[in-house]
Design a protein around this motif. Structure first.
Motif, PDB file in Angstrom:
ATOM      1  N   SER A  78     -21.570 -10.452  -3.220  1.00  0.00           N
ATOM      2  CA  SER A  78     -20.345 -11.121  -3.017  1.00  0.00           C
ATOM      3  C   SER A  78     -19.320  -9.890  -2.675  1.00  0.00           C
ATOM      4  O   SER A  78     -19.237  -8.988  -3.473  1.00  0.00           O
ATOM      5  N   TYR A  79     -18.328 -10.235  -1.913  1.00  0.00           N
ATOM      6  CA  TYR A  79     -17.364  -9.290  -1.463  1.00  0.00           C
ATOM      7  C   TYR A  79     -16.087 -10.146  -1.804  1.00  0.00           C
ATOM      8  O   TYR A  79     -15.908 -11.104  -1.228  1.00  0.00           O
ATOM      9  N   VAL A  80     -15.120  -9.539  -2.487  1.00  0.00           N
ATOM     10  CA  VAL A  80     -13.627 -10.152  -2.739  1.00  0.00           C
ATOM     11  C   VAL A  80     -12.774  -9.424  -2.112  1.00  0.00           C
ATOM     12  O   VAL A  80     -12.733  -8.257  -2.050  1.00  0.00           O
ATOM     13  N   CYS A  81     -12.372  -9.830  -0.847  1.00  0.00           N
ATOM     14  CA  CYS A  81     -11.444  -9.205   0.099  1.00  0.00           C
ATOM     15  C   CYS A  81     -10.129  -9.921  -0.303  1.00  0.00           C
ATOM     16  O   CYS A  81      -9.929 -10.940  -0.667  1.00  0.00           O
ATOM     17  N   GLY A  82      -9.023  -9.032  -0.186  1.00  0.00           N
ATOM     18  CA  GLY A  82      -7.852  -9.328  -0.236  1.00  0.00           C
ATOM     19  C   GLY A  82      -6.777  -8.263   0.150  1.00  0.00           C
ATOM     20  O   GLY A  82      -7.018  -7.165   0.608  1.00  0.00           O
ATOM     21  N   GLU A  83      -5.362  -8.403  -0.248  1.00  0.00           N
ATOM     22  CA  GLU A  83      -4.350  -7.444  -0.046  1.00  0.00           C
ATOM     23  C   GLU A  83      -3.485  -7.519  -1.364  1.00  0.00           C
ATOM     24  O   GLU A  83      -3.438  -8.442  -1.837  1.00  0.00           O
ATOM     25  N   TYR A  84      -2.900  -6.547  -1.621  1.00  0.00           N
ATOM     26  CA  TYR A  84      -2.125  -6.439  -2.682  1.00  0.00           C
ATOM     27  C   TYR A  84      -0.810  -5.498  -2.277  1.00  0.00           C
ATOM     28  O   TYR A  84      -0.991  -4.556  -1.095  1.00  0.00           O
ATOM     29  N   ARG A  85       0.133  -5.535  -2.958  1.00  0.00           N
ATOM     30  CA  ARG A  85       1.376  -4.591  -2.850  1.00  0.00           C
ATOM     31  C   ARG A  85       1.728  -4.491  -4.400  1.00  0.00           C
ATOM     32  O   ARG A  85       1.545  -5.111  -5.235  1.00  0.00           O
ATOM     33  N   ILE A  86       2.544  -3.034  -4.425  1.00  0.00           N
ATOM     34  CA  ILE A  86       3.081  -2.891  -5.797  1.00  0.00           C
ATOM     35  C   ILE A  86       4.384  -2.278  -5.540  1.00  0.00           C
ATOM     36  O   ILE A  86       4.725  -2.184  -4.561  1.00  0.00           O
ATOM     37  N   GLN A  87       5.004  -2.254  -6.883  1.00  0.00           N
ATOM     38  CA  GLN A  87       6.419  -1.962  -6.839  1.00  0.00           C
ATOM     39  C   GLN A  87       6.476  -0.445  -7.684  1.00  0.00           C
ATOM     40  O   GLN A  87       6.892  -0.658  -9.025  1.00  0.00           O
TER      41      GLN A  87
END
Length: 128
Positions: A78-87
């Motif tokens: 399984s591959y979990v794909c996504g996007e993230y952002r940080i502050q």
């Protein structure tokens, strides 16, 4: 008088039969709900574990916001794909960054932000 007794008894059995059918219907609905929620919990477990793996590699993990998370299966992996952002340091949140986490059962999850890995396993909105 005897007929009346039997007809009342028949009514009682009809009521008991209706209650039994109602009980079975409610029981079936409850079981279906339990199965559905358990399957959803198992699906979400991979995504939650992948988020935890990603947080170990992300700078400023306490500010991380995840979006577009999805599990993609390739055979046994399984591959979990996504996007993230940080502050960073009380600045504004940055742009979304794509990532992928390889999830093999019984092994450590592997986090990657490499463009080639994301392109190979994911179909994120930003890459369409």
């Amino acid at each position: 008088m005897r007929q009346q007794f039997y007809s009342e008894s028949a009514k009682g059995e009809k009521v008991r039969l209706s209650i039994s059918k109602l009980f079975l219907a409610v029981l079936a609905l409850v079981l279906a709900w339990v199965v559905f929620t358990q399957v959803r919990m198992l699906d979400g477990k991979v995504i939650d574990s992948a988020k935890n793996a990603a947080l170990k590699h992300i700078e400023y993990p306490e500010t991380a916001q995840f979006e577009h998370l999805q599990e993609v299966k390739h055979g046994e992996v399984s591959y979990v794909c996504g996007e993230y952002r940080i502050q960073p340091d009380n600045e504004e949140y940055g742009a979304l960054r794509p990532f992928v986490v390889e999830a093999r059962e019984g092994e450590d999850f592997i986090f990657s932000e490499a463009e080639a890995d994301v392109a190979q396993y994911c179909n994120l909105p930003a890459s369409r």
